[in-house]
Design a protein around this motif. Structure first.
Motif, PDB file in Angstrom:
ATOM      1  N   VAL A   1      50.130 -25.749   9.865  1.00  0.00           N
ATOM      2  CA  VAL A   1      51.573 -25.628  10.117  1.00  0.00           C
ATOM      3  C   VAL A   1      51.999 -24.171   9.997  1.00  0.00           C
ATOM      4  O   VAL A   1      52.761 -23.673  10.829  1.00  0.00           O
ATOM      5  N   VAL A   2      51.506 -23.476   8.982  1.00  0.00           N
ATOM      6  CA  VAL A   2      51.840 -22.056   8.812  1.00  0.00           C
ATOM      7  C   VAL A   2      51.442 -21.275  10.067  1.00  0.00           C
ATOM      8  O   VAL A   2      52.230 -20.492  10.600  1.00  0.00           O
ATOM      9  N   ILE A   3      50.241 -21.509  10.552  1.00  0.00           N
ATOM     10  CA  ILE A   3      49.764 -20.788  11.736  1.00  0.00           C
ATOM     11  C   ILE A   3      50.581 -21.166  12.966  1.00  0.00           C
ATOM     12  O   ILE A   3      51.024 -20.294  13.720  1.00  0.00           O
ATOM     13  N   ASN A   4      50.806 -22.443  13.176  1.00  0.00           N
ATOM     14  CA  ASN A   4      51.578 -22.886  14.339  1.00  0.00           C
ATOM     15  C   ASN A   4      52.994 -22.318  14.318  1.00  0.00           C
ATOM     16  O   ASN A   4      53.499 -21.863  15.352  1.00  0.00           O
ATOM     17  N   GLU A   5      53.629 -22.340  13.160  1.00  0.00           N
ATOM     18  CA  GLU A   5      54.988 -21.801  13.065  1.00  0.00           C
ATOM     19  C   GLU A   5      54.993 -20.301  13.355  1.00  0.00           C
ATOM     20  O   GLU A   5      55.891 -19.800  14.027  1.00  0.00           O
ATOM     21  N   GLY A   6      53.986 -19.587  12.872  1.00  0.00           N
ATOM     22  CA  GLY A   6      53.885 -18.162  13.168  1.00  0.00           C
ATOM     23  C   GLY A   6      53.711 -17.898  14.651  1.00  0.00           C
ATOM     24  O   GLY A   6      54.345 -17.002  15.220  1.00  0.00           O
ATOM     25  N   ILE A   7      52.864 -18.680  15.288  1.00  0.00           N
ATOM     26  CA  ILE A   7      52.639 -18.540  16.728  1.00  0.00           C
ATOM     27  C   ILE A   7      53.943 -18.791  17.492  1.00  0.00           C
ATOM     28  O   ILE A   7      54.291 -18.035  18.407  1.00  0.00           O
ATOM     29  N   GLU A   8      54.646 -19.845  17.122  1.00  0.00           N
ATOM     30  CA  GLU A   8      55.909 -20.171  17.808  1.00  0.00           C
ATOM     31  C   GLU A   8      56.953 -19.072  17.617  1.00  0.00           C
ATOM     32  O   GLU A   8      57.679 -18.741  18.554  1.00  0.00           O
TER      33      GLU A   8
ATOM     34  N   SER B   1      62.136 -39.074   2.982  1.00  0.00           N
ATOM     35  CA  SER B   1      60.791 -39.127   2.414  1.00  0.00           C
ATOM     36  C   SER B   1      60.652 -38.251   1.182  1.00  0.00           C
ATOM     37  O   SER B   1      59.640 -38.266   0.511  1.00  0.00           O
ATOM     38  N   GLY B   2      61.687 -37.463   0.891  1.00  0.00           N
ATOM     39  CA  GLY B   2      61.625 -36.525  -0.215  1.00  0.00           C
ATOM     40  C   GLY B   2      61.240 -35.124   0.225  1.00  0.00           C
ATOM     41  O   GLY B   2      61.337 -34.187  -0.538  1.00  0.00           O
ATOM     42  N   GLN B   3      60.817 -34.977   1.469  1.00  0.00           N
ATOM     43  CA  GLN B   3      60.440 -33.678   2.008  1.00  0.00           C
ATOM     44  C   GLN B   3      61.585 -33.125   2.860  1.00  0.00           C
ATOM     45  O   GLN B   3      62.284 -33.884   3.517  1.00  0.00           O
ATOM     46  N   PRO B   4      61.756 -31.802   2.856  1.00  0.00           N
ATOM     47  CA  PRO B   4      62.767 -31.213   3.742  1.00  0.00           C
ATOM     48  C   PRO B   4      62.402 -31.506   5.198  1.00  0.00           C
ATOM     49  O   PRO B   4      61.228 -31.664   5.526  1.00  0.00           O
ATOM     50  N   LYS B   5      63.404 -31.557   6.039  1.00  0.00           N
ATOM     51  CA  LYS B   5      63.157 -31.784   7.462  1.00  0.00           C
ATOM     52  C   LYS B   5      62.460 -30.566   8.068  1.00  0.00           C
ATOM     53  O   LYS B   5      62.775 -29.429   7.735  1.00  0.00           O
ATOM     54  N   ALA B   6      61.524 -30.826   8.975  1.00  0.00           N
ATOM     55  CA  ALA B   6      60.760 -29.742   9.597  1.00  0.00           C
ATOM     56  C   ALA B   6      61.671 -28.757  10.319  1.00  0.00           C
ATOM     57  O   ALA B   6      61.470 -27.546  10.246  1.00  0.00           O
ATOM     58  N   GLY B   7      62.660 -29.256  11.009  1.00  0.00           N
ATOM     59  CA  GLY B   7      63.581 -28.372  11.729  1.00  0.00           C
ATOM     60  C   GLY B   7      64.378 -27.477  10.803  1.00  0.00           C
ATOM     61  O   GLY B   7      64.656 -26.321  11.125  1.00  0.00           O
ATOM     62  N   ASP B   8      64.732 -27.983   9.628  1.00  0.00           N
ATOM     63  CA  ASP B   8      65.462 -27.180   8.645  1.00  0.00           C
ATOM     64  C   ASP B   8      64.582 -26.056   8.115  1.00  0.00           C
ATOM     65  O   ASP B   8      65.038 -24.934   7.909  1.00  0.00           O
ATOM     66  N   ARG B   9      63.318 -26.366   7.911  1.00  0.00           N
ATOM     67  CA  ARG B   9      62.361 -25.342   7.460  1.00  0.00           C
ATOM     68  C   ARG B   9      62.116 -24.325   8.572  1.00  0.00           C
ATOM     69  O   ARG B   9      62.006 -23.136   8.321  1.00  0.00           O
ATOM     70  N   ARG B  10      62.003 -24.799   9.796  1.00  0.00           N
ATOM     71  CA  ARG B  10      61.771 -23.900  10.933  1.00  0.00           C
ATOM     72  C   ARG B  10      62.926 -22.905  11.048  1.00  0.00           C
ATOM     73  O   ARG B  10      62.707 -21.696  11.209  1.00  0.00           O
ATOM     74  N   ARG B  11      64.154 -23.407  10.943  1.00  0.00           N
ATOM     75  CA  ARG B  11      65.313 -22.516  11.008  1.00  0.00           C
ATOM     76  C   ARG B  11      65.315 -21.542   9.824  1.00  0.00           C
ATOM     77  O   ARG B  11      65.707 -20.375   9.973  1.00  0.00           O
ATOM     78  N   ALA B  12      64.880 -21.987   8.659  1.00  0.00           N
ATOM     79  CA  ALA B  12      64.786 -21.107   7.488  1.00  0.00           C
ATOM     80  C   ALA B  12      63.792 -19.974   7.743  1.00  0.00           C
ATOM     81  O   ALA B  12      64.053 -18.812   7.400  1.00  0.00           O
ATOM     82  N   ARG B  13      62.664 -20.303   8.359  1.00  0.00           N
ATOM     83  CA  ARG B  13      61.651 -19.293   8.688  1.00  0.00           C
ATOM     84  C   ARG B  13      62.202 -18.266   9.676  1.00  0.00           C
ATOM     85  O   ARG B  13      61.940 -17.073   9.548  1.00  0.00           O
ATOM     86  N   VAL B  14      62.904 -18.753  10.686  1.00  0.00           N
ATOM     87  CA  VAL B  14      63.481 -17.847  11.689  1.00  0.00           C
ATOM     88  C   VAL B  14      64.413 -16.858  11.001  1.00  0.00           C
ATOM     89  O   VAL B  14      64.318 -15.641  11.212  1.00  0.00           O
TER      90      VAL B  14
END
Length: 158
Positions: free
Chosen positions: A118-125, A14-27
Motif C-alpha cells: 500500500v505504501v508503494i502503491n500510494e507513492g506511485i499514485e 471496521s475500526g480502521q480509517p477509511k482508505a480515501g481519508d488516509r489518501r487525502r491525508a497523504r496528499v
C-alpha cells in the motif's frame, strides 16, 4: 479535540480509517512538505494553514499530522535511509518526488499498520498525479528497495 477533528479522524466501522481519508491525508502531507522545502516556514505554521485552507471533513487528520510532523522531525534520518537507493544526489531529486519518497519512507519505518504494498502503491499514485512524467518509476524503485530493507518479514515472500 474539536468537533471537526473528531469527525475527520473517525475510523470506518471496521475500526480502521477509511482508505480515501488516509489518501487525502497523504496528499496534504506531501504538499505541506513540498511547501516547507521552498518556504522554510515552521512546520506548525504549514500544518495550521493546511487545516484552515482545506476541507478536512474527509481527511484522516491524525494521520496527516503524524506524517507531516514525523517526516519533518526525522528528515535527516529518512534521507540517510533513502540515499543508497537514489540514482542521483539527494539535492538533484525533484522536490515533489522527494516529498513523496520521504512520506513513503516514514510510513515504511513507522506505520506498520499500512502494508508495504500500500505504501508503494500510494507513492506511485502520488507521483503519477503530482510528479514528473517518469517520476512514478523513480518513486517505485526507491520505495520498493527501501521496503525490502525495512519490512523484511513482509517482503520475504516476494
Amino acid at each position: 479535540m474539536s468537533d471537526t477533528e473528531d469527525t475527520a479522524s473517525r475510523p470506518a466501522p471496521s475500526g480502521q480509517p477509511k482508505a480515501g481519508d488516509r489518501r487525502r491525508a497523504r496528499v496534504l502531507a506531501m504538499q505541506g512538505l513540498y511547501q516547507r522545502h521552498f518556504t522554510k516556514s515552521p512546520i506548525s505554521d504549514i500544518e495550521a494553514e493546511f487545516m484552515v485552507d482545506n476541507d478536512m471533513a474527509k481527511v484522516d487528520t491524525l494521520y496527516f499530522r503524524d506524517v507531516l510532523r514525523g517526516v519533518h522531525r526525522e528528515q535527516t534520518e529518512l534521507d540517510k535511509l533513502i540515499e543508497p537507493y537514489l540514482d542521483r544526489p539527494l539535492h538533484e531529486v525533484d522536490p515533489v518526488e522527494l516529498a513523496i519518497v520521504r512520506v513513503g519512507a516514514y510510513e515504511l519505518r513507522h506505520r506498520l499498520d499500512v502494508p508495504y504494498k500500500v505504501v508503494i502503491n500510494e507513492g506511485i499514485e502520488l507521483a503519477k498525479r503530482f510528479g514528473g512524467t517518469e517520476g512514478h518509476k523513480f518513486v517505485n524503485s526507491v520505495l520498493d528497495k527501501l521496503g525490502r530493507r525495512l519490512r523484511l518479514a513482509e517482503t520475504r515472500s516476494r
